[in-house]
Design a protein around this motif. Structure first.
Motif, PDB file in Angstrom:
ATOM      1  N   ARG A  86       0.835  -1.194   0.000  1.00  0.00           N
ATOM      2  CA  ARG A  86       0.000   0.000   0.000  1.00  0.00           C
ATOM      3  C   ARG A  86       0.876   1.252   0.000  1.00  0.00           C
ATOM      4  NH1 ARG A  86      -5.197   0.595   0.798  1.00  0.00           N
ATOM      5  NH2 ARG A  86      -5.376  -1.564   1.534  1.00  0.00           N
ATOM      6  N   GLY A  98      -2.818   6.012  -0.349  1.00  0.00           N
ATOM      7  CA  GLY A  98      -3.590   4.898   0.181  1.00  0.00           C
ATOM      8  C   GLY A  98      -3.872   3.809  -0.821  1.00  0.00           C
ATOM      9  N   GLY A  99      -3.488   4.002  -2.087  1.00  0.00           N
ATOM     10  CA  GLY A  99      -3.727   2.997  -3.119  1.00  0.00           C
ATOM     11  C   GLY A  99      -2.843   1.780  -2.933  1.00  0.00           C
ATOM     12  N   GLU A 100      -3.301   0.662  -3.459  1.00  0.00           N
ATOM     13  CA  GLU A 100      -2.595  -0.596  -3.265  1.00  0.00           C
ATOM     14  C   GLU A 100      -2.109  -1.168  -4.588  1.00  0.00           C
ATOM     15  OE1 GLU A 100      -3.159  -4.890  -0.922  1.00  0.00           O
ATOM     16  OE2 GLU A 100      -4.719  -3.355  -0.864  1.00  0.00           O
ATOM     17  N   SER A 125      -1.438  -4.564  -6.046  1.00  0.00           N
ATOM     18  CA  SER A 125      -1.847  -5.924  -5.704  1.00  0.00           C
ATOM     19  C   SER A 125      -0.853  -6.949  -6.240  1.00  0.00           C
ATOM     20  CB  SER A 125      -3.235  -6.197  -6.299  1.00  0.00           C
ATOM     21  OG  SER A 125      -3.551  -7.573  -6.208  1.00  0.00           O
TER      22      SER A 125
END
Length: 678
Positions: free
Chosen positions: A354, A373-375, A377
């Motif tokens: 993250r 706050g983006g992830e 993956s």
């Protein structure tokens, strides 16, 4: 023109297509997997549709779900983006059979050119030079070995259905053929659903140059000049530019002519890229056709001023090409850098996670869907963003790229920003002395941070200064400008901090602290800063002489609390996160924590741990097996890359905690060893 389309992709790819749709007034529907619920690429969509679980095979690779979503939401067309189903002929055909328009080439064209063996035959027939090698694709080791005998060594094993260099293996002698072929077949099956390989002559130290073409339904074909993609790591493109550097005018024209000739021969429609390898003597060979928009298309957009997604939409809607060839000009020079979530200091292993905070430069084009706050993956490609700059010439473009990289930060994730910054300033790169093996050959030189030892810990102490200022005894004697030489001593009159820097202990001596700022020492490095300015002076009495680090501290980037500045001439960014500091110095990620790692938080000599989130694709040992230090125990696939987990020491396998195809988390115990005589 279409009134509504479905974008069958995610992340920055979906965002790139969405921007053009918004500019043209076209409504778009976005799709998402469980891993992308609430992702940035969904913003602005007229509707969003969940298409399945996190693994791509259950969502973005499920063509039936995507087509159903397009039909149910009233879309007239489907844009596949690049990656996933963009080069899947069956998907394109199913889209058309559902009464929709596929925004890309005709299904038969995709099928023909997606089969590299067949593509070579077609290009040879069209008079396009092809690499010497087999026209037969197979995953049978015996057939591959027979082809290898005809081609000779060194040779290249290449997935017939693949792209982007994934699964390619260079084999320099017969003894290494079987293992390389098995690995290539396995990766080709998992990535493309087709394990067949081609065997080709290996061209040593070539350049990778490609030509952008467009064809319409009226039989017209034009090009948008060429791009250079020679700066690659393990066949994965890292930095691309347009036009190609140090290419003679006759060779440049011959390349472009070959691409256009090949496109006309197959009746090419929509956007496509003809890729070539060019030898040091400028002999060139056809490599493959990418029947889609390329990741690196922004550099060609920058030098031509065109919007390639708009061209795709207009061609798919049946319109003629927007411009004739003589109306397309190449102006200046553009460079793109791909920012990946990977750890360059540890063999480029994937580094999903993250992002606590993201900073992008204001004077460059940034194609990214990553926000605070983006992830990133572990289920998808590790690319975080693309940074694109344009200049009057290549020299200016490289300067602007270096500046843009200095103005970029992804705090909370490990990225390749530091490596990119080193490449952008490299003298050989500036001279155009590049080839597809350049980064692999120079990687040890380029991936070591050019940051003084102790600088990250100095920066952490300075970023923690709100806590440490309370121990101040009084103002600095040099508060007006230069620090008092007498203050530069090994003692810590204002206190001491202990931090873990990526699990390495660091002791930070606070020499002085006040409301004005801090003076700290880490080993033989000294750092000092005040808000808005910094001042350092050497101490003649210190033996050995300390490394003096000039530290510039800018104000907090409120409300996010990011501190930034320069240390010893290098850009730095810091963000306090609980008891830790997320720090980026010259692009290199460091995490410093004031608390010692939990007992057992670090790998013991008897445990093999997962280095990242991923899936077990090979399990090489069982309980009772004897292994040597460095033997491969497990192979984990993450972000389309295979990563070997090796034995930390010699011994006997006592416990195996995972099975084939298991999903594992970073730090999970995979295998436990014991001494052979235990």
């Amino acid at each position: 023109m279409f009134d509504r389309i479905l974008i069958a992709n995610r992340g920055e790819i979906a965002g790139r297509i969405a921007r053009t749709c918004a500019r043209l007034g076209i409504e778009y529907v976005a799709v998402y997997s469980d891993a992308d619920a609430g992702a940035a690429h969904l913003a602005g969509a007229v509707q969003t549709v969940r298409i399945g679980a996190a693994p791509a095979v259950d969502s973005y690779l499920d063509g039936a779900k995507i087509i159903a979503a397009a039909v149910q939401t009233g879309c007239r067309a489907v844009h596949p983006g690049y990656g996933f189903l963009s080069e899947n002929a069956a998907f394109a055909r199913n889209v058309i059979e559902a009464g929709l328009v596929f925004i890309g080439p005709l299904p038969d064209t995709i099928a023909a050119l997606g089969d590299k063996a067949r593509a070579k035959q077609m290009m040879r027939a069209a008079g396009v030079p092809v690499v010497p090698g087999s026209d037969i694709a197979s995953e049978e080791i015996g057939v591959i070995a027979e082809q290898a005998q005809h081609v000779g060594y060194p040779l290249l094993l290449k997935p017939s259905a693949g792209g982007g260099g994934k699964g390619m293996q260079v084999v320099r002698e017969p003894a290494g053929l079987a293992a390389a072929a098995e690995a290539a077949v396995r990766l080709a099956r998992s990535s493309f659903g087709d394990g067949r390989l081609l065997v080709e002559r290996f061209i040593d130290r070539p350049r990778h140059i490609e030509v952008q073409v467009f064809g319409d339904a009226h039989g017209k074909v034009v090009h948008a000049f060429e791009r250079e993609c020679s700066l690659q790591r393990r066949h994965q493109k890292v930095i691309e530019e347009a036009p190609a550097a140090r290419l003679s005018a006759p060779t440049r024209q011959a390349l472009i002519d070959a691409a256009v000739r090949g496109a006309r021969a197959v009746g090419y429609r929509n956007a496509g890229t003809f890729e070539f390898i060019v030898s040091p003597s400028e002999e060139f060979f056809f490599l493959e056709v990418n029947t889609r928009l390329q990741v690196e298309h922004p550099v060609s957009e920058a030098v031509t001023g065109l919007d390639f997604v708009e061209w795709q939409l207009r061609i798919a809607a049946g319109e003629p090409l927007p411009l004739a060839q003589e109306q397309i000009a190449c102006t200046g020079h553009a460079i793109e850098a791909r920012i990946y979530a990977e750890d360059a200091e540890h063999d480029f292993r994937p580094a999903p996670g993250r992002a606590l905070a993201v900073v992008w430069p204001h004077d460059a084009r940034v194609d990214s869907a990553l926000v605070d706050g983006g992830e990133i993956s572990p289920f998808y490609d590790p690319m975080v963003a693309k940074l694109i700059v344009h200049g009057a010439d290549r020299t200016q473009a490289l300067q602007r790229l270096a500046k843009a990289l200095d103005g970029s930060a992804v705090l909370g994730l490990t990225t390749n920003l530091g490596l990119l910054a080193a490449v952008a300033r490299d003298a050989d790169v500036a001279a155009g002395e590049i080839h597809t093996r350049f980064l692999d050959e120079q990687i040890e030189r380029l991936r070591h941070p050019a940051v003084p030892d102790g600088a990250p810990a100095c920066m952490a102490a300075l970023a923690w200064d709100e806590d440490t200022r309370t121990v101040a005894r009084g103002p600095w004697s040099g508060a007006a400008g230069l620090l008092d030489r007498r203050a530069l001593v090994p003692q810590a009159p204002a206190g001491m901090l202990m931090a873990w820097e990526n699990d390495v202990p660091r002791h930070v001596a606070i020499v002085a602290a006040s409301e004005a700022g801090l003076l700290v020492r880490v080993g033989n490095a000294i750092g000092a800063a005040t808000e808005g300015r910094a001042a350092l002076e050497g101490s003649e009495s210190c033996e050995p002489a300390p490394s003096l680090l000039r530290v510039d501290v800018a104000a907090d980037c409120s409300p996010r609390g990011i501190r930034h500045g320069r240390i010893a001439g290098h850009p730095w960014y810091a963000l306090t996160h609980g008891d830790a500091i997320e720090l980026q110095v010259a692009g290199w990620h460091r995490r410093l924590q004031r608390l010692a790692p939990a007992d057992g938080g670090a790998a013991g000599g008897d445990q093999a741990l997962a280095p990242m989130h991923g899936v077990v694709v090979a399990l090489q040992v069982a309980a009772g097996d004897t292994v040597a230090a460095g033997d491969t125990l497990v192979v984990i696939e993450a972000m389309k890359m295979e990563n070997a987990v090796t034995a930390p020491r010699a011994g006997t396998v006592a416990e195996v905690h995972i099975a084939l195809r298991d999903s594992v988390a970073a730090g999970q115990v995979l295998v436990v060893l014991q001494a052979a005589d235990d």
